[in-house]
Design a protein around this motif. Structure first.
Motif, short mmCIF file in Angstrom:
data_model
loop_
_atom_site.label_atom_id
_atom_site.label_comp_id
_atom_site.label_asym_id
_atom_site.label_seq_id
_atom_site.Cartn_x
_atom_site.Cartn_y
_atom_site.Cartn_z
N ILE A 75 0.83 -1.20 0.00
CA ILE A 75 0.00 0.00 0.00
C ILE A 75 0.87 1.25 0.00
O ILE A 75 0.63 2.20 -0.76
CB ILE A 75 -0.95 0.00 1.22
N VAL A 76 1.88 1.26 0.85
CA VAL A 76 2.77 2.42 0.94
C VAL A 76 3.49 2.67 -0.37
O VAL A 76 3.49 3.78 -0.91
CB VAL A 76 3.78 2.22 2.09
N VAL A 77 4.11 1.63 -0.92
CA VAL A 77 4.87 1.78 -2.16
C VAL A 77 3.95 2.09 -3.34
O VAL A 77 4.24 2.97 -4.17
CB VAL A 77 5.71 0.52 -2.43
N GLY A 78 2.83 1.36 -3.43
CA GLY A 78 1.90 1.58 -4.54
C GLY A 78 1.32 2.98 -4.53
O GLY A 78 1.19 3.61 -5.58
N PHE A 79 0.95 3.47 -3.34
CA PHE A 79 0.43 4.83 -3.24
C PHE A 79 1.47 5.83 -3.74
O PHE A 79 1.15 6.76 -4.49
CB PHE A 79 0.05 5.13 -1.79
N GLN A 80 2.73 5.62 -3.35
CA GLN A 80 3.78 6.56 -3.74
C GLN A 80 4.05 6.49 -5.24
O GLN A 80 4.38 7.51 -5.86
CB GLN A 80 5.04 6.29 -2.95
N VAL A 81 3.95 5.32 -5.82
CA VAL A 81 4.12 5.19 -7.27
C VAL A 81 3.06 6.01 -8.00
O VAL A 81 3.36 6.70 -8.98
CB VAL A 81 4.05 3.71 -7.70
N SER A 82 1.82 5.96 -7.52
CA SER A 82 0.77 6.75 -8.15
C SER A 82 1.04 8.24 -8.00
O SER A 82 0.73 9.03 -8.90
CB SER A 82 -0.59 6.40 -7.54
N VAL A 83 1.63 8.65 -6.88
CA VAL A 83 1.99 10.05 -6.69
C VAL A 83 3.07 10.46 -7.69
O VAL A 83 3.04 11.55 -8.26
CB VAL A 83 2.46 10.30 -5.24
N LEU A 84 4.03 9.58 -7.92
CA LEU A 84 5.10 9.88 -8.88
C LEU A 84 4.52 10.04 -10.29
O LEU A 84 5.01 10.88 -11.07
CB LEU A 84 6.16 8.78 -8.86
#
Length: 283
Positions: free
Chosen positions: A131-140
């Motif tokens: 969840i943490v990594v996936g959320f940040q990927v979407s932010v990028l």
């Protein structure tokens, strides 16, 4: 064998074991895809702001404040280049920082409080780390569009070198990851909204933009304020951006310091975010 007697993995012709296995390996991408698909609801305004802001910022500061600065500085300019060239990479980085901070403020808080999708995701094989990594990927992905727009505007108007403008993309994404995980690590500890979420923009993003050498060299500030720039991820990214765009003098050891600081900040705050997410989701 009747349907009721079939293994769970085969009910309805769906291999649930395979889906669970994919979720354990690619859960971060499932989270990112969910967020990216959700962005389609405001894609028109997203594109308009991402494309329009770089043009207006560079045009306004370049033809406004830039003319005054260049007239006073003469041929020397700022850091040996026209003011517009000096501030262009820093404005690009500041936009990446602001966007990452905004997305990780109310987006993260809402995922726990207002529309608790994180708890729903945690009820599947998707882990807190996913969840943490996936959320940040979407932010990028969200940050990438304004970065591309800034780079295109620089190329069109001949600001710096085309290759340097292209190199601003990975630098901006690294900055966005460092800032994004840092904001996420703090926001994920907040359980109630009492107005403190707005502090990120008012007391972190704005001060860092003003005191990180964005509009003027850090050295022009009083010495007792230099520490703000030294700990600011924006200053480190802006220095890398200036070195890439127009070849600002940057010692090799400082390149390692700037990159290492951003990587270390991103890694440490990513770990803190995962730790907090696990604690909240396992309650």
């Amino acid at each position: 064998m009747s349907t009721l007697e079939q293994p769970v993995a085969d009910v309805g012709g769906v291999d649930h074991a395979l889906i669970a296995s994919r979720a354990r390996g690619w859960g971060w991408w499932f989270v990112a895809e969910h967020r990216i698909r959700a962005m389609r609801s405001y894609v028109a305004s997203w594109i308009a702001i991402s494309v329009g802001s770089p043009f207006l910022f560079l045009l306004g500061l370049g033809l406004g404040l830039g003319l005054l600065v260049d007239a006073n500085q003469g041929a020397q300019g700022v850091d040996g280049v026209p003011y517009l060239v000096f501030i262009a990479p820093a404005l690009s980085m500041a936009t990446a920082m602001q966007t990452a901070a905004q997305e990780n403020t109310y987006g993260v808080f809402g995922g726990f409080k207002w529309f608790p999708m994180f708890f729903a995701m945690n009820g599947t094989p998707i882990s807190a780390a996913h969840i943490v990594v996936g959320f940040q990927v979407s932010v990028l992905v969200r940050v990438l569009l304004p970065l591309v727009a800034f780079s295109l505007v620089m190329v069109v108007f001949g600001i710096g070198s085309p290759l340097g403008a292209l190199l601003l993309l990975p630098i901006g994404l690294l900055l966005a990851a460092a800032v994004g995980f840092a904001v996420m690590a703090w926001v994920s500890t907040q359980t109630e909204d009492r107005g403190q979420l707005s502090f990120v923009e008012r007391f972190v993003v704005v001060p860092l933009t003003l005191f990180s050498g964005t509009y003027f060299p850090l050295e022009t500030l009083p010495a007792f304020l230099h520490w703000i720039g030294w700990i600011s991820p924006l200053w480190h990214a802006a220095e890398l951006g200036r070195g890439a765009l127009y070849g600002a003098e940057l010692a090799p050891v400082m390149v390692l310091v700037h990159v290492g600081y951003l990587v270390l900040l991103a890694g440490l705050t990513c770990w803190l975010s995962i730790r907090t997410f696990r604690r909240r989701l396992d309650k």
